[in-house]
Design a protein around this motif. Structure first.
Motif, PDB file in Angstrom:
ATOM      1  N   CYS A  72      -3.323   1.607  -9.897  1.00  0.00           N
ATOM      2  CA  CYS A  72      -2.953   1.548  -8.472  1.00  0.00           C
ATOM      3  C   CYS A  72      -4.188   1.570  -7.581  1.00  0.00           C
ATOM      4  N   LEU A  73      -5.156   2.436  -7.908  1.00  0.00           N
ATOM      5  CA  LEU A  73      -6.397   2.496  -7.123  1.00  0.00           C
ATOM      6  C   LEU A  73      -7.159   1.176  -7.200  1.00  0.00           C
ATOM      7  N   TRP A  74      -7.105   0.558  -8.353  1.00  0.00           N
ATOM      8  CA  TRP A  74      -7.784  -0.720  -8.562  1.00  0.00           C
ATOM      9  C   TRP A  74      -7.226  -1.797  -7.643  1.00  0.00           C
ATOM     10  N   ILE A  75      -5.918  -1.814  -7.483  1.00  0.00           N
ATOM     11  CA  ILE A  75      -5.301  -2.814  -6.602  1.00  0.00           C
ATOM     12  C   ILE A  75      -5.535  -2.467  -5.130  1.00  0.00           C
ATOM     13  N   ILE A  76      -5.465  -1.178  -4.792  1.00  0.00           N
ATOM     14  CA  ILE A  76      -5.650  -0.756  -3.392  1.00  0.00           C
ATOM     15  C   ILE A  76      -7.006  -1.189  -2.862  1.00  0.00           C
ATOM     16  N   LYS A  77      -8.037  -1.114  -3.700  1.00  0.00           N
ATOM     17  CA  LYS A  77      -9.393  -1.424  -3.217  1.00  0.00           C
ATOM     18  C   LYS A  77      -9.534  -2.874  -2.748  1.00  0.00           C
ATOM     19  N   ASP A  78      -8.647  -3.739  -3.190  1.00  0.00           N
ATOM     20  CA  ASP A  78      -8.734  -5.147  -2.811  1.00  0.00           C
ATOM     21  C   ASP A  78      -7.824  -5.519  -1.641  1.00  0.00           C
ATOM     22  N   LEU A  79      -7.109  -4.529  -1.072  1.00  0.00           N
ATOM     23  CA  LEU A  79      -6.294  -4.810   0.110  1.00  0.00           C
ATOM     24  C   LEU A  79      -7.188  -4.921   1.340  1.00  0.00           C
ATOM     25  N   ARG A  80      -6.704  -5.597   2.354  1.00  0.00           N
ATOM     26  CA  ARG A  80      -7.501  -5.792   3.568  1.00  0.00           C
ATOM     27  C   ARG A  80      -7.757  -4.453   4.259  1.00  0.00           C
ATOM     28  N   PRO A  81      -8.955  -4.264   4.857  1.00  0.00           N
ATOM     29  CA  PRO A  81      -9.275  -3.012   5.550  1.00  0.00           C
ATOM     30  C   PRO A  81      -8.254  -2.658   6.639  1.00  0.00           C
ATOM     31  N   ILE A  82      -7.751  -3.668   7.359  1.00  0.00           N
ATOM     32  CA  ILE A  82      -6.791  -3.383   8.433  1.00  0.00           C
ATOM     33  C   ILE A  82      -5.499  -2.793   7.867  1.00  0.00           C
ATOM     34  N   THR A  83      -5.113  -3.241   6.668  1.00  0.00           N
ATOM     35  CA  THR A  83      -3.912  -2.709   6.025  1.00  0.00           C
ATOM     36  C   THR A  83      -4.099  -1.231   5.704  1.00  0.00           C
ATOM     37  N   ILE A  84      -5.252  -0.902   5.144  1.00  0.00           N
ATOM     38  CA  ILE A  84      -5.548   0.493   4.787  1.00  0.00           C
ATOM     39  C   ILE A  84      -5.633   1.351   6.044  1.00  0.00           C
ATOM     40  N   LEU A  85      -6.253   0.820   7.111  1.00  0.00           N
ATOM     41  CA  LEU A  85      -6.386   1.574   8.361  1.00  0.00           C
ATOM     42  C   LEU A  85      -5.023   1.883   8.972  1.00  0.00           C
ATOM     43  N   VAL A  86      -4.149   0.882   9.040  1.00  0.00           N
ATOM     44  CA  VAL A  86      -2.808   1.096   9.609  1.00  0.00           C
ATOM     45  C   VAL A  86      -2.039   2.114   8.767  1.00  0.00           C
ATOM     46  N   PHE A  87      -2.211   2.034   7.454  1.00  0.00           N
ATOM     47  CA  PHE A  87      -1.544   2.988   6.569  1.00  0.00           C
ATOM     48  C   PHE A  87      -2.021   4.418   6.834  1.00  0.00           C
ATOM     49  N   LEU A  88      -3.320   4.594   7.004  1.00  0.00           N
ATOM     50  CA  LEU A  88      -3.865   5.933   7.260  1.00  0.00           C
ATOM     51  C   LEU A  88      -3.369   6.480   8.599  1.00  0.00           C
ATOM     52  N   ILE A 101       0.828  -1.202   0.000  1.00  0.00           N
ATOM     53  CA  ILE A 101       0.000   0.000   0.000  1.00  0.00           C
ATOM     54  C   ILE A 101       0.866   1.258   0.000  1.00  0.00           C
ATOM     55  N   GLY A 102       1.998   1.236   0.702  1.00  0.00           N
ATOM     56  CA  GLY A 102       2.893   2.386   0.662  1.00  0.00           C
ATOM     57  C   GLY A 102       3.427   2.624  -0.739  1.00  0.00           C
ATOM     58  N   THR A 103       3.774   1.527  -1.421  1.00  0.00           N
ATOM     59  CA  THR A 103       4.283   1.625  -2.789  1.00  0.00           C
ATOM     60  C   THR A 103       3.219   2.146  -3.733  1.00  0.00           C
ATOM     61  N   LEU A 104       2.004   1.621  -3.641  1.00  0.00           N
ATOM     62  CA  LEU A 104       0.929   2.012  -4.541  1.00  0.00           C
ATOM     63  C   LEU A 104       0.595   3.491  -4.421  1.00  0.00           C
ATOM     64  N   VAL A 105       0.516   3.995  -3.195  1.00  0.00           N
ATOM     65  CA  VAL A 105       0.208   5.414  -3.004  1.00  0.00           C
ATOM     66  C   VAL A 105       1.350   6.287  -3.525  1.00  0.00           C
ATOM     67  N   ALA A 106       2.597   5.869  -3.301  1.00  0.00           N
ATOM     68  CA  ALA A 106       3.740   6.618  -3.830  1.00  0.00           C
ATOM     69  C   ALA A 106       3.701   6.644  -5.356  1.00  0.00           C
ATOM     70  N   PHE A 107       3.328   5.517  -5.968  1.00  0.00           N
ATOM     71  CA  PHE A 107       3.223   5.452  -7.426  1.00  0.00           C
ATOM     72  C   PHE A 107       2.146   6.398  -7.946  1.00  0.00           C
ATOM     73  N   ILE A 108       1.027   6.496  -7.227  1.00  0.00           N
ATOM     74  CA  ILE A 108      -0.042   7.416  -7.631  1.00  0.00           C
ATOM     75  C   ILE A 108       0.466   8.854  -7.636  1.00  0.00           C
ATOM     76  N   VAL A 109       1.190   9.212  -6.597  1.00  0.00           N
ATOM     77  CA  VAL A 109       1.699  10.583  -6.497  1.00  0.00           C
ATOM     78  C   VAL A 109       2.688  10.883  -7.623  1.00  0.00           C
ATOM     79  N   VAL A 110       3.528   9.916  -7.955  1.00  0.00           N
ATOM     80  CA  VAL A 110       4.484  10.109  -9.056  1.00  0.00           C
ATOM     81  C   VAL A 110       3.744  10.352 -10.367  1.00  0.00           C
TER      82      VAL A 110
END
Length: 475
Positions: free
Chosen positions: A423-439, A382-391
């Motif tokens: 990247c957004l397409w892949i992020i949506k399928d990550l576990r909710p806990i992963t997204i929560l910890v990232f936020l 998730i850290g990689t995907l968000v960084a890729f979006i920003v790039v």
């Protein structure tokens, strides 16, 4: 309010030419740059991730690899353009700072610290499995469970992972040139080993293993792609070497593209060979999976020993490259006032940030010693995907703001748009806990910025000095 907004979105000027003010030395050419990307990518991912992704996606994990490769490829093209336009250390943090502003740059910094720090720990954890496989084959014993797995897996500490980080730390402290030479040898070795594995595995090909190709449907394929994306993070490690690369406007984009082609080819080849050689149900929970596959085919331990040795070397090089990338990102942040000054101090003899390297290595060693690899892999993704979006966003913004900027490489504008959507397409399928910890982690980083980074910003101080000088001139 206007003043606050101006502070939060102030932009760092794009450096002109190859002038070096960092204290780092330009010693890395095109070939070693390419091997940094390959070395930072091919490692724990392909040696380990099949045991996690195949139970989720089935044989359709091949499609998962292709989807992850396409999204990573689109993002790599965006990195290639920015690397040739803004050839500095810091990767997407520096790109965001020169295009989107200071606050977004700190958000990206949080992603990168997560991506590099956690992924270094993850690959180190995977190393211990193959160390045990190698010890068992060569000497007939394995390290005790208590010191070879994390507490969550029933151990006390993953000692091999800690030792690996310490070895990489020592090599990075010694010097960048020495680290690059060692990485080059290791990367070439791992490619040969993986090709050897594929050659053996294809002899055990059984088309029946693909009979139920996608047992978990498209959702399983996408879940697999989310896990596998972890295996592509090393491509952006090339961009962290912006201030140590020779002829960066030419060599950085080319290295990224060359590395992408090699990595994708090797991944798909190894995944296809593995699935043809072993039934899907055998992958779940399998330790040192590639070694086990070739041992089962040949009926002897020597092929597994060679693959395990290759994995030990391979994962060492990944840890080395990713640890290197983490220190250079913190170096760039420190120089900008966004991190403590200790991270930018360069040893005059070795020309490396020694204190930076030690601090990062200690933190990574702790993570590697106590956390399991599956959690670390998802947090890295998730850290990689968000960084890729920003790039990708930065490419679009920089095109509009600096249309005449010299670019060593240029992509069609459709590429960054597709990269963002992928990247957004892949992020949506990550576990909710992963997204929560990232936020939560991102909120912590931005809080640090609001209370410390914003006040110590070098760009902010220079702007304030320029405004004072302008006011004095008017009087």
């Amino acid at each position: 309010m206007a003043t606050l907004k101006r502070q939060l979105f102030r932009i760092k000027p794009i450096p002109k030419g190859n002038d070096d003010e960092s204290g780092l030395k330009r010693t890395i050419g095109l070939f070693p740059l390419t091997l940094i990307g390959i070395g930072g990518t091919i490692g724990t991912g392909i040696f380990f991730i099949l045991s996690e992704a195949v139970p989720v996606a089935g044989p359709a994990v091949i499609v998962s690899f292709v989807i992850a490769a396409i999204v990573a490829g689109l993002s790599a093209l965006c990195y290639a353009e920015l690397a040739g336009s803004v050839p500095v250390s810091g990767s997407s943090y520096s790109y965001a700072y020169t295009t989107l502003g200071e606050l977004p740059a700190m958000g990206v910094a949080g992603c990168l610290l997560l991506e590099y720090g956690v992924s270094t720990a993850a690959v180190a954890v995977g190393w211990s499995q193959y160390v045990n496989q190698l010890l068992g084959n060569l000497f007939g014993f394995e390290l005790p469970h208590a010191i070879s797995v994390s507490p969550e897996e029933g151990g006390v500490i993953n000692l091999p992972a800690v030792v690996l980080v310490a070895l990489c730390m020592a090599l990075l402290i010694r010097g960048t040139s020495e680290s690059v030479i060692v990485n080059t040898i290791m990367v070439l070795t791992k490619i040969v080993v993986l090709l050897f594995f594929a050659a053996i595995a294809f002899t055990g090909w059984n088309v029946d293993n693909f009979a139920e190709f996608a047992p978990f449907g498209f959702n399983g394929v996408m879940a697999g792609a989310g896990m596998i994306f972890f295996s592509y993070i090393g491509l952006d490690a090339i961009a962290t070497a912006g201030e140590e690369a020779k002829n960066p406007k030419r060599n950085l984009p080319l290295a990224i593209l060359f590395a992408l082609v090699v990595v994708t080819t090797v991944y798909v080849l190894v995944a296809l060979a593995s699935l043809g050689a072993q039934p899907t149900e055998d992958f779940g929970g399998q330790k040192a999976g590639l070694s086990q596959i070739v041992e089962n085919i040949v009926g002897a331990s020597w092929p597994g020993t060679l693959v395990a040795a290759g994995a030990v070397i391979s994962i060492f090089s990944v840890t080395l490259v990713v640890l290197y990338g983490q220190t250079r990102i913190l170096f760039a942040m420190s120089r900008d006032g966004m991190a403590p000054k200790v991270f930018q101090k360069v040893n005059p003899r070795t020309m490396t940030p020694v204190a930076n390297t030690v601090i990062v290595s200690v933190i990574v060693a702790v993570l590697a010693g106590v956390l399991p690899i599956n959690f670390l892999a998802e947090m890295t993704s998730i850290g990689t995907l968000v960084a890729f979006i920003v790039v990708a966003v930065a490419v679009i913004v920089l095109r509009r703001r600096e249309p005449d900027l010299e670019r060593g490489f240029k992509v069609p504008l459709a590429i960054p748009v597709l990269a963002i959507l992928g990247c957004l397409w892949i992020i949506k399928d990550l576990r909710p806990i992963t997204i929560l910890v990232f936020l939560i982690w991102t909120a912590v980083v931005l809080t640090w910025y609001c209370f410390s980074g914003r006040k110590h910003s070098v760009v902010g101080k220079r702007q304030a000095e320029a405004e004072l000088a302008a006011e004095g001139a008017e009087r």
